[in-house]
Design an enzyme around this catalytic site. Structure first.
Site, short mmCIF file in Angstrom:
data_model
loop_
_atom_site.label_atom_id
_atom_site.label_comp_id
_atom_site.label_asym_id
_atom_site.label_seq_id
_atom_site.Cartn_x
_atom_site.Cartn_y
_atom_site.Cartn_z
N GLU A 11 0.82 -1.15 0.05
CA GLU A 11 -0.05 -0.13 0.16
C GLU A 11 0.63 1.41 -0.13
O GLU A 11 1.91 1.33 0.60
CB GLU A 11 -1.01 0.16 1.27
N LYS A 40 -9.89 1.57 -2.02
CA LYS A 40 -10.02 1.11 -0.65
C LYS A 40 -11.48 1.49 -0.18
O LYS A 40 -11.74 2.60 -0.31
CB LYS A 40 -9.01 1.89 0.24
N CYS A 68 -5.54 -3.20 3.07
CA CYS A 68 -5.28 -2.73 4.59
C CYS A 68 -6.54 -3.10 5.45
O CYS A 68 -7.02 -4.09 5.79
CB CYS A 68 -4.98 -1.52 4.51
#
Length: 213
Positions: free
Chosen positions: A41, A110, A150
């Site tokens: 990331e 995300k 994440c």
């Protein structure tokens, strides 16, 4: 069977050095027989909210242009970690998936933004970023691949969706803090793998002790 490579390096403020690190990793992975590579990331700029918008690019920017050229040359599938994507007036934390022809198979933006206030970690991604709206699933010759980023991994509904789509492996570019990573990284990744019977490939940058995060 196929070989999957996970990249990790300290991310520095000079974008060109980070892109050189990414290319160096891809070349080393290809030499060792990898066919799928996963980058971390925010692999091309430090994970600091004040830096993200100034480093943002569109899908035709220099970051993807360089990676598409390398994947085409090396004949790799690449989950291009994430970088800050500028899309019209919005900014996303985006992971592009590239095929061996350098084409974009899909992009995961995300979904769950990291808004957390702890004694040692205080981050509010929503002040800079816009959330995506769905997990990404792409077909490869060797598996059906899911992609999340994440904090997304903490939400079981993401993996229930992957399960419903017959996903066999999940790539997770991430940048866990040292506080939350020490507490939960291995526990969380192993739990998701066991609960949903999938392989996980999770890529996190190496520590940069000059960074505020």
């Amino acid at each position: 069977d196929f070989t999957l490579a996970v990249g990790q390096w300290p991310v520095v403020k000079e974008k060109v050095r980070n892109l050189e690190s990414a290319e160096s990793f891809l070349r080393a992975a290809a030499e060792k027989g990898a066919t799928l590579c996963v980058l971390p990331e925010m692999f091309q700029t430090p994970y600091e909210l004040t830096l993200l918008r100034s480093s943002a690019e569109g899908s035709e920017g220099p970051t993807l242009k360089r990676l598409r050229s390398v994947t085409r040359e090396l004949k790799l599938f690449v989950v291009a970690g994430t970088f800050c994507e500028k899309r019209q007036d919005d900014y996303y934390n985006s992971a592009f998936v590239l095929d061996p022809d350098g084409e974009i198979l899909g992009v995961h933006r995300k979904i769950h933004l990291f808004d957390v206030a702890l004694e040692s970690v205080n981050v509010k991604e929503s002040t800079v970023l816009t959330p995506g709206d769905r997990p990404l699933v792409v077909e490869t010759p060797f598996c059906r691949l899911g992609v999340c980023v994440c904090y997304d991994a903490r939400f079981p509904d993401v993996f229930r969706y992957f399960e419903s789509q017959g996903v066999e492996a999940v790539a997770i570019p991430a940048a866990f803090s040292q506080t939350t990573g020490t507490a939960h990284w291995h526990l969380l990744m192993r739990s998701r793998a066991v609960d949903y019977q999938v392989y996980l490939a999770a890529a996190c940058p190496a520590p940069n002790h000059e960074s505020s995060y």
